[in-house]
Design an enzyme around this catalytic site. Structure first.
Site, PDB file in Angstrom:
ATOM      1  N   VAL A 498     -63.733  41.200  21.243  1.00 20.93           N
ATOM      2  CA  VAL A 498     -62.278  41.313  21.135  1.00 20.93           C
ATOM      3  C   VAL A 498     -61.582  39.965  21.242  1.00 20.93           C
ATOM      4  O   VAL A 498     -62.139  38.993  21.756  1.00 20.93           O
ATOM      5  CB  VAL A 498     -61.712  42.280  22.206  1.00 20.93           C
ATOM      6  CG1 VAL A 498     -62.283  43.663  22.030  1.00 20.93           C
ATOM      7  CG2 VAL A 498     -62.006  41.764  23.605  1.00 20.93           C
ATOM      8  N   GLU A 499     -60.359  39.927  20.775  1.00 26.33           N
ATOM      9  CA  GLU A 499     -59.492  38.735  20.785  1.00 26.33           C
ATOM     10  C   GLU A 499     -60.200  37.523  20.187  1.00 26.33           C
ATOM     11  O   GLU A 499     -60.155  36.417  20.727  1.00 26.33           O
ATOM     12  CB  GLU A 499     -59.006  38.442  22.212  1.00 26.33           C
ATOM     13  CG  GLU A 499     -58.039  39.500  22.715  1.00 26.33           C
ATOM     14  CD  GLU A 499     -57.248  39.044  23.929  1.00 26.33           C
ATOM     15  OE1 GLU A 499     -57.061  37.828  24.108  1.00 26.33           O
ATOM     16  OE2 GLU A 499     -56.795  39.910  24.685  1.00 26.33           O
ATOM     17  N   GLY A 500     -60.857  37.732  19.061  1.00 30.31           N
ATOM     18  CA  GLY A 500     -61.570  36.664  18.374  1.00 30.31           C
ATOM     19  C   GLY A 500     -63.050  36.729  18.683  1.00 30.31           C
ATOM     20  O   GLY A 500     -63.455  36.453  19.805  1.00 30.31           O
TER      21      GLY A 500
END
Length: 828
Positions: A498-500
């Site tokens: 998640v988040e990159g």
């Protein structure tokens, strides 16, 4: 004086000027004085030296001449090799700011400045919340019930989270929130996640990238007054929809659209957008009442002006709006936080649903990037650090009470090696977490550092939990209420993704952005490329270029000189036994800065496509930051002597990794000859650092096997218990009893001349009491230790039925299967 002497004096002067990073005017004056001294001493003017000096000094010091002859031409060349920067890249580069990462890039970090920053501390109110409601929430959590039976948080847990405003930690008190610092936000998430990753994610998402943070920074007064109190009280459950099937890491390529049009809202015709979207992986979507959506805005009919394409915009839509669809749930690797897709087709929203109103149409990417740099530096690092601390505490206790060959497994060197990594990586993650949270609370928004934290805390989590599972072996893999590791183990890939996704974070973001954002001159040079005023562009480029040249020469000399001396003459703060690490990290900072400059000069914009080189440079930058954080943490905590093994091990490991990555860079340089030359400059006498030795590793691992102040400091802030009825408490309780019983067992074995084992324990105790080797109370203590150990190492035995399946958060009862069928399943 002989020519050789003058040559050596000249070289020494140049090295001294470069090492001290002297200005061009100082260089000019110093060499003019050297030529004059030569003239006076020898009695003859050194004509050739004078001509060469004037030929160089005049063009460099006469600014109009330098700009015309050099800077204007170099700017033209720079424009030809510099690839265009997309709007999304430009926004990402502008997001947040730089902090200590920029100091690292100078090649000469100011350690006194770093140590002067206040030690991050919770306020009394924040500490009371961690010790009160957060502790109470942890006591309520039954992670087996959440992940195996309900696939959701129980209703009382949801109510407690809402009632105690866990969703409002970042919302200011004037809006009914808790108004907590970044450190407090991180500390709460870390503690809750150490008890249950599912509950930790549920708590962290509304306080991370989402409607609350976006409203705080960009919302209209009306939006803030309406939504923030409701979000703080949990009356609204928010989610934010960014990722879609065709736009993950490349979120700027989102296909979701919104068309400016007129439509009906509250019985009136108003101006707004008709939006269509298809999003997935959206945490809290299945239970959300408020949906944040990112979309590309278009105005084909010119209702807002002449521009047809308006850019990425953000809307805040109540989920009961007609046309909003919340899909069925996703189940990420058995984690039971609410996660699912959302879709909409031609959903009309009024302009007042846009976050920030009409003023912020087209500013959505900038808004997201500015908020992401903060949220990514808090939530996922807290999750990773919490896993490290919990792994350290439970693995140490388990390895102390679990015996093989009549020896605690923690004393086997193979197990010890894994435990050393667990403790060392945890110390490193905690140092990063605290120092970066402290920077955020000082008003910093370090976008590059947020990427470093996200990557290395989630990768650190992967390593420590893997090692903890290895040590626990069968205890770790058998699912059931007593297993305190497995759900965290299963959640690791979620944090990684998640988040990159971490692969892209490492190979593109850390150094890709860091090289431009943190470099003192590169961004200034790049800004000159697109300037319309040519004269101003040349002036600014000239100023940045020649400062850059001096910077590179200085770092080359500093890297070479400090490499020869192994950092011996670098100034460092007086920090006792760890003073040398300040020198070594300074030396590697200069080596990094020089190597990065040469690479940027050689590759230019092509560096984007050299992801392996970029990833290795990112590792160097990251470990320089981690080393800085560990030294600051050790200083902030008062230099406790018992923590020295952790500091030594983690710093030595980081220095070895830095040097190792630099060598990989030089070995894979686009120009092998230049790679060897740069390596010779930064490692003139070869490699200097080695991995921490086994003796130091033994000291680190030993810290986990016995209760101590160092062990408590390392694991402070996560759920801790010695309740024998609690899964985590069982191993801690057992360790306490085992340590108390061991001297008694040793006495019993010596006096009775036997080896104790579970089969002869009771008989030996009875005999020991009878022969006055032990008192009745001492014998009972040994019995308690044996019973506690058995409970700690036990695994769950469940009814022979299929695990219950759940849909939309509701458990469905499953029929029991026959023993014969269960046996067949097991055999298969």
């Amino acid at each position: 004086m002989s020519g050789l002497v003058w040559f050596l004096v000249t070289v020494a002067l140049a090295l001294a000027l470069a090492y001290s990073r002297s200005r061009l005017t100082v260089w000019t004056a110093a060499f003019a004085a050297l030529i004059g001294a030569n003239w006076l001493i020898s009695g003859a003017f050194p004509l050739i030296a004078g001509i060469v000096f004037l030929a160089i000094a005049i063009p460099l010091n006469v600014l109009p001449l330098r700009r015309a002859l050099l800077s204007a031409r170099l700017l033209k060349w720079f424009r030809s090799v510099m690839p265009p920067i997309s709007e999304t890249e430009r926004v990402a580069l502008d997001a947040g700011n730089t902090w200590w990462d920029a100091d690292i890039f100078t090649g000469r970090p100011d350690w006194n400045k770093l140590l002067s920053y206040p030690s991050p501390q919770l306020t009394d109110e924040e500490q009371a919340f961690v010790d009160g409601p957060t502790e109470e929430l942890c006591k309520m959590i039954d992670d087996w019930q959440i992940t195996h039976e309900l696939n959701d948080l129980p209703a009382p847990v949801w109510k407690f989270i809402r009632d105690n405003r866990f969703f409002g930690m970042i919302i200011p008190k004037e809006y009914g929130g808790l108004g907590f610092s970044a450190l407090a936000h991180s500390s709460v998430v870390m503690k809750v996640a150490s008890r249950s990753p599912s509950v930790g994610v549920t708590v962290m998402v509304p306080n991370s990238l989402g409607p609350g943070e976006l409203l705080l920074h960009y919302g209209t007064d009306k939006q803030k007054d309406h939504y923030l109190p409701r979000l703080a009280k949990g009356e609204e459950i928010p989610c934010f929809a960014l990722t879609g099937p065709h736009a993950g890491s490349d979120a700027g390529a989102i296909p979701d659209t919104g068309i400016v049009c007129k439509g009906e809202h509250n019985g009136k015709e108003v101006l707004g957008f008709r939006i269509s979207w298809d999003k997935r992986y959206i945490t809290l979507a299945p239970v959300a009442t408020l949906l944040g959506v990112a979309f590309k805005a278009y105005d084909p009919d010119g209702l807002l002006g002449d521009r047809k394409s308006l850019g990425i915009s953000l809307a805040l839509i109540p989920t009961d709006t007609p046309g909003v669809e919340i899909g069925q749930r996703h189940f990420p690797l058995n984690a039971s936080f609410q996660n699912g897709p959302t879709r909409g087709k031609d959903v009309f929203i009024p302009m007042e649903y846009l976050i920030g109103g009409e003023e912020y149409i087209g500013q959505g990417w900038r808004m997201l990037m500015n908020c992401l740099s903060v949220g990514r530096a808090i939530s996922l690092p807290a999750l990773g650090t919490g896993a490290g601390k919990m792994s350290s505490r439970t693995t140490g206790a388990y390895a102390r009470v679990r015996k093989q060959f009549r020896t605690p497994i923690g004393k086997f060197e193979g197990v010890e090696e894994a435990m050393t990594r667990i403790a060392g990586y945890t110390y490193r993650m905690e140092a990063m977490r605290r120092m970066t949270a402290g920077a955020l609370d000082l008003g910093e928004k370090p976008s590059v550092l947020s990427a470093i934290l996200k990557y290395h805390c989630t990768e650190g989590m992967r390593q420590v939990v893997d090692d903890a599972m290895d040590v626990h072996a069968g205890k770790g893999v058998i699912m059931g209420p007593s297993n305190y590791l497995a759900r965290t183990y299963q959640s690791v890939p979620i944090s990684i993704t998640v988040e990159g996704a971490n692969i892209l974070t490492r190979s593109l973001m850390i150094f890709g952005q860091g090289a431009i954002r943190c470099h003192p001159y590169l961004l200034k040079e790049m800004e000159c490329v697109g300037m319309e005023d040519e004269g101003e562009a040349v002036r600014k480029f000239d100023r940045a270029l020649f400062a850059h040249i001096g910077f590179t020469i200085s770092n080359a000399v500093r890297a070479f000189v400090t490499g020869l001396s192994r950092g011996l003459f670098i100034r460092s703060p007086e920090a006792g036994e760890v003073s040398r690490y300040y020198r070594h990290f300074s030396r590697m900072s200069a080596a990094f800065a020089f190597s990065a400059d040469v690479t940027l000069l050689l590759l230019g914009g092509e560096l984007k496509r050299k992801e392996k080189l970029s990833a290795r440079f990112g590792d160097v930058l990251s470990h320089l930051y981690m080393g800085s954080a560990m030294l600051k943490q050790f200083e902030d905590q008062g230099r406790p002597a018992s923590d020295l093994p952790l500091v030594h091990w983690a710093c030595q490991d980081s220095l070895y990794t830095i040097e190792d990555r630099l060598e990989e860079i030089f070995r894979n340089f686009p120009s092998p000859l230049l790679g060897r030359l740069v390596k010779w400059v930064v490692m003139p006498i070869g490699r200097s650092y080695r991995r921490p030795n086994d003796r130091l590793g033994h000291q680190v691992a030993s810290l986990l096997l016995t209760p101590s102040a160092a062990r408590d400091r390392l694991t402070r802030g996560v759920w801790a218990s010695n309740d024998p009825n609690d899964p985590v408490g069982k191993v801690e309780y057992a360790m306490e009893r085992v340590l108390a019983a061991e001297p008694l067992e040793a006495r019993l074995q010596k006096e009775l001349k036997l080896r104790l084992n579970p089969n002869n324990l009771e008989e030996a105790l009875e005999r020991g009491v009878k022969e006055n080797v032990l008192s009745e109370q001492e014998a009972e203590l040994v019995r308690e230790a044996a019973k506690a150990t058995a409970a700690a190492i036990a695994v769950d035995e469940l009814e022979p039925e299929r695990p219950p399946e759940a849909h939309a958060g509701k458990a469905k009862k499953k029929k029991k299967v026959s023993k014969k069928a269960a046996g067949a399943e097991t055999a298969g």
